[in-house]
Write a protein that holds these residues in place. Structure first.
Motif, mmCIF file in Angstrom:
data_model
loop_
_atom_site.group_PDB
_atom_site.id
_atom_site.type_symbol
_atom_site.label_atom_id
_atom_site.label_comp_id
_atom_site.label_asym_id
_atom_site.label_seq_id
_atom_site.Cartn_x
_atom_site.Cartn_y
_atom_site.Cartn_z
ATOM 1 N N GLY A 23 0.786 -1.225 0.000
ATOM 2 C CA GLY A 23 0.000 0.000 0.000
ATOM 3 C C GLY A 23 0.810 1.262 0.000
ATOM 4 O O GLY A 23 0.237 2.364 -0.045
ATOM 5 N N ALA A 24 2.132 1.156 0.053
ATOM 6 C CA ALA A 24 2.976 2.353 0.057
ATOM 7 C C ALA A 24 2.929 3.028 -1.314
ATOM 8 O O ALA A 24 2.862 2.370 -2.349
ATOM 9 N N LEU A 25 2.967 4.368 -1.302
ATOM 10 C CA LEU A 25 2.941 5.127 -2.554
ATOM 11 C C LEU A 25 4.280 4.979 -3.268
ATOM 12 O O LEU A 25 5.329 5.270 -2.714
ATOM 13 N N LEU A 26 4.207 4.555 -4.524
ATOM 14 C CA LEU A 26 5.414 4.391 -5.327
ATOM 15 C C LEU A 26 5.596 5.552 -6.299
ATOM 16 O O LEU A 26 6.683 6.115 -6.398
ATOM 17 N N VAL A 27 4.535 5.888 -7.018
ATOM 18 C CA VAL A 27 4.587 6.956 -8.022
ATOM 19 C C VAL A 27 3.257 7.701 -7.961
ATOM 20 O O VAL A 27 2.190 7.083 -7.846
ATOM 21 N N GLU A 28 3.334 9.033 -8.056
ATOM 22 C CA GLU A 28 2.117 9.851 -8.102
ATOM 23 C C GLU A 28 2.078 10.587 -9.441
ATOM 24 O O GLU A 28 2.999 11.327 -9.790
ATOM 25 N N ILE A 29 0.980 10.375 -10.181
ATOM 26 C CA ILE A 29 0.756 11.015 -11.482
ATOM 27 C C ILE A 29 -0.196 12.187 -11.289
ATOM 28 O O ILE A 29 -1.092 12.142 -10.445
ATOM 29 N N ASP A 30 -0.006 13.243 -12.067
ATOM 30 C CA ASP A 30 -0.843 14.452 -11.958
ATOM 31 C C ASP A 30 -2.322 14.063 -12.067
ATOM 32 O O ASP A 30 -2.769 13.563 -13.102
ATOM 33 N N PRO A 31 -3.127 14.301 -11.011
ATOM 34 C CA PRO A 31 -4.518 13.837 -11.021
ATOM 35 C C PRO A 31 -5.520 14.871 -11.526
ATOM 36 O O PRO A 31 -6.724 14.584 -11.541
ATOM 37 N N ARG A 32 -5.085 16.078 -11.918
ATOM 38 C CA ARG A 32 -6.048 17.139 -12.213
ATOM 39 C C ARG A 32 -6.959 16.801 -13.385
ATOM 40 O O ARG A 32 -8.179 17.047 -13.338
ATOM 41 N N ASP A 33 -6.402 16.248 -14.455
ATOM 42 C CA ASP A 33 -7.243 15.877 -15.594
ATOM 43 C C ASP A 33 -8.278 14.829 -15.199
ATOM 44 O O ASP A 33 -9.443 14.882 -15.623
ATOM 45 N N TYR A 34 -7.867 13.882 -14.375
ATOM 46 C CA TYR A 34 -8.781 12.817 -13.974
ATOM 47 C C TYR A 34 -9.801 13.308 -12.947
ATOM 48 O O TYR A 34 -10.924 12.806 -12.910
ATOM 49 N N GLN A 35 -9.417 14.300 -12.139
ATOM 50 C CA GLN A 35 -10.386 14.899 -11.225
ATOM 51 C C GLN A 35 -11.459 15.652 -12.015
ATOM 52 O O GLN A 35 -12.653 15.586 -11.679
ATOM 53 N N ALA A 37 -12.381 14.959 -15.070
ATOM 54 C CA ALA A 37 -13.221 13.931 -15.699
ATOM 55 C C ALA A 37 -14.197 13.339 -14.689
ATOM 56 O O ALA A 37 -15.353 13.038 -15.030
ATOM 57 N N LEU A 38 -13.751 13.182 -13.436
ATOM 58 C CA LEU A 38 -14.639 12.658 -12.399
ATOM 59 C C LEU A 38 -15.774 13.633 -12.113
ATOM 60 O O LEU A 38 -16.940 13.230 -11.986
ATOM 61 N N ASP A 39 -15.460 14.926 -12.009
ATOM 62 C CA ASP A 39 -16.506 15.922 -11.774
ATOM 63 C C ASP A 39 -17.508 15.939 -12.925
ATOM 64 O O ASP A 39 -18.725 16.055 -12.714
ATOM 65 N N LYS A 40 -17.010 15.842 -14.146
ATOM 66 C CA LYS A 40 -17.904 15.807 -15.306
ATOM 67 C C LYS A 40 -18.801 14.575 -15.264
ATOM 68 O O LYS A 40 -20.005 14.659 -15.546
ATOM 69 N N ALA A 41 -18.229 13.439 -14.895
ATOM 70 C CA ALA A 41 -19.017 12.204 -14.828
ATOM 71 C C ALA A 41 -20.098 12.318 -13.754
ATOM 72 O O ALA A 41 -21.226 11.845 -13.940
ATOM 73 N N ARG A 42 -19.779 12.952 -12.629
ATOM 74 C CA ARG A 42 -20.797 13.139 -11.585
ATOM 75 C C ARG A 42 -21.927 14.039 -12.073
ATOM 76 O O ARG A 42 -23.103 13.786 -11.799
ATOM 77 N N ALA A 43 -21.566 15.120 -12.785
ATOM 78 C CA ALA A 43 -22.597 16.013 -13.310
ATOM 79 C C ALA A 43 -23.472 15.297 -14.337
ATOM 80 O O ALA A 43 -24.702 15.457 -14.348
ATOM 81 N N GLU A 44 -22.852 14.507 -15.196
ATOM 82 C CA GLU A 44 -23.629 13.768 -16.195
ATOM 83 C C GLU A 44 -24.544 12.739 -15.525
ATOM 84 O O GLU A 44 -25.669 12.512 -15.982
ATOM 85 N N LEU A 45 -24.073 12.133 -14.452
ATOM 86 C CA LEU A 45 -24.923 11.192 -13.727
ATOM 87 C C LEU A 45 -26.112 11.910 -13.104
ATOM 88 O O LEU A 45 -27.251 11.413 -13.160
ATOM 89 N N ALA A 46 -25.884 13.080 -12.504
ATOM 90 C CA ALA A 46 -26.988 13.841 -11.924
ATOM 91 C C ALA A 46 -28.000 14.228 -12.997
ATOM 92 O O ALA A 46 -29.219 14.132 -12.785
ATOM 93 N N ALA A 217 -17.854 5.401 -12.347
ATOM 94 C CA ALA A 217 -16.995 4.409 -11.700
ATOM 95 C C ALA A 217 -15.630 4.337 -12.383
ATOM 96 O O ALA A 217 -14.593 4.248 -11.712
ATOM 97 N N GLN A 218 -15.621 4.390 -13.733
ATOM 98 C CA GLN A 218 -14.351 4.360 -14.445
ATOM 99 C C GLN A 218 -13.532 5.608 -14.147
ATOM 100 O O GLN A 218 -12.304 5.544 -13.995
ATOM 101 N N ALA A 219 -14.198 6.777 -14.047
ATOM 102 C CA ALA A 219 -13.485 8.014 -13.717
ATOM 103 C C ALA A 219 -12.880 7.946 -12.316
ATOM 104 O O ALA A 219 -11.758 8.424 -12.088
ATOM 105 N N MET A 220 -13.619 7.334 -11.376
ATOM 106 C CA MET A 220 -13.087 7.178 -10.021
ATOM 107 C C MET A 220 -11.876 6.248 -10.022
ATOM 108 O O MET A 220 -10.878 6.510 -9.323
ATOM 109 N N LEU A 221 -11.962 5.170 -10.811
ATOM 110 C CA LEU A 221 -10.823 4.251 -10.886
ATOM 111 C C LEU A 221 -9.605 4.947 -11.495
ATOM 112 O O LEU A 221 -8.478 4.801 -11.001
ATOM 113 N N ASN A 222 -9.838 5.723 -12.573
ATOM 114 C CA ASN A 222 -8.725 6.411 -13.209
ATOM 115 C C ASN A 222 -8.061 7.389 -12.241
ATOM 116 O O ASN A 222 -6.833 7.545 -12.241
#
Length: 357
Positions: A23-35, A37-46, A217-222
């Motif tokens: 569970g230790a963090l090995l590599v962190e990738i910039d999450p802004r694009d995926y965040q 996409a997640l916000d957009k997916a939540r809005a589309e779901l609503a 769900a896919q956006a959350m996984l990404n």
């Protein structure tokens, strides 16, 4: 360990040959694009859920409306039919009144003509003093009355003709209303098709909700994949990623050698397998540590020789056959607590001793 998503690397908080926990963090990738996409997916779901709720609420409303429309349309058809029948009777009555008026006109005209002839006949007799002035005046008055009656009856005929035109106009309106009412009834009778279309729209909206949920769900996984974590405890090796580097999905980043489950693959000759069985005690001497001994046991015997599992297995199909003793892999598992310091590494040479008795 490979990247599940692509992007710019923000942090690499590990180094080569470093021990890490699960569970230790090995590599962190910039999450802004995926965040985003997640916000957009939540809005589309609503939005999809709201659309689905509206479509579902339309089903009972449409059912009630279509049922009421059928009843109303049937009543309108009956009412329009009654109005058309009444208008038709009114036309018949107006025509009958016209016939009566025309008969009265002919009668009045005949009476007026006779009265005129009587006046002319008595006029000659009056000149000869064969009739009295009083009788002549009465005949003239009667002739004038007959002419007035003719004018009155002509007015009645004109009135009857106008009544026919009015009645026929009402009949045309009534029949037009009946045609419209029947058309409305045919439209209302398509209620089953309308309900099927309404239910299909509701089902489609519900399916879009499920699709939006899957996208969310896919956006959350990404977004989770932007944090590359160790799946198990082990030692980092072959690190090939650094901060600022742009990586692609499925690109190898580093190797993680597990240290919790250690086993030995012993390639015994096939002539040595006669007494080897699963569960037998094994003592393993490790060359790298001066023959340090580790306790273990036989876990399993491979299903084929090592040469058979090789990339290019030998094919002895010619007549020049030389018998070669084959080696069969035997998996040896160490007993718990034998390597607390995690000294063993993949690829080391060992000397195993199997106690068959």
């Amino acid at each position: 360990i490979a990247a599940r998503v692509g992007g710019a690397v923000l942090r690499v908080p590990i180094s080569d040959n470093q021990s890490v926990e699960a569970g230790a963090l090995l590599v962190e990738i910039d999450p802004r694009d995926y965040q985003a996409a997640l916000d957009k997916a939540r809005a589309e779901l609503a939005d999809a859920e709201a659309t689905s709720l509206a479509a579902a609420s339309d089903v009972p409303v449409a059912s009630t409306t279509t049922t009421g429309n059928v009843s109303t349309a049937q009543g309108s058809v009956e009412q329009a039919g009654s109005a058309a029948e009444a208008a038709a009777r009114e036309v018949d009555a107006a025509k009958a009144r016209l016939v009566t008026a025309q008969a009265r006109q002919r009668e009045a005209e005949a009476n007026a003509a006779r009265a005129s002839r009587d006046v002319e006949r008595l006029r000659g007799l009056l000149a000869k003093d064969e009739v009295s002035q009083q009788r002549f005046d009465a005949t003239v008055a009667q002739a004038d009355a007959q002419r007035a009656s003719v004018d009155s009856v002509k007015s009645q005929v004109i009135e009857a003709e106008a009544g026919i035109r009015v009645a026929e106009s009402r009949l045309a309106q009534a029949r037009s209303g009946e045609v419209q009412a029947r058309a409305a009834l045919r439209t209302a009778e398509t209620a089953p098709q309308q309900m099927a279309a309404t239910r299909a729209r509701a089902a489609s909206a519900a399916a879009r909700v499920e699709q939006a949920k899957a996208t969310l769900a896919q956006a959350m996984l990404n977004l989770e994949y932007t944090s590359v974590k160790a799946p198990a405890r082990g030692i980092v090796s072959k690190k090939s990623v650094n901060p600022g580097q742009v990586v692609q999905a499925n690109q190898p980043l580093l190797a993680l050698v597990g240290t919790d489950e250690v086993w030995i693959t012993a390639n015994f000759k096939e002539t040595q397998l006669a007494g080897i069985k699963e569960g037998q005690r094994v003592v393993v001497g490790v060359d790298a540590y001066g023959g340090k001994r580790f306790e273990g046991h036989v876990d399993s015997i491979a299903a084929a020789t090592g040469s058979r599992f090789s990339l290019l297995p030998p094919e002895n199909a010619t007549g020049n056959f030389v018998k070669i003793v084959q080696r069969i892999p035997v998996k040896i598992v160490l007993e718990p607590g034998q390597d607390p310091e995690h000294l063993l590494r993949p690829g080391m040479s060992v000397t195993p001793t199997v106690y068959t008795r």
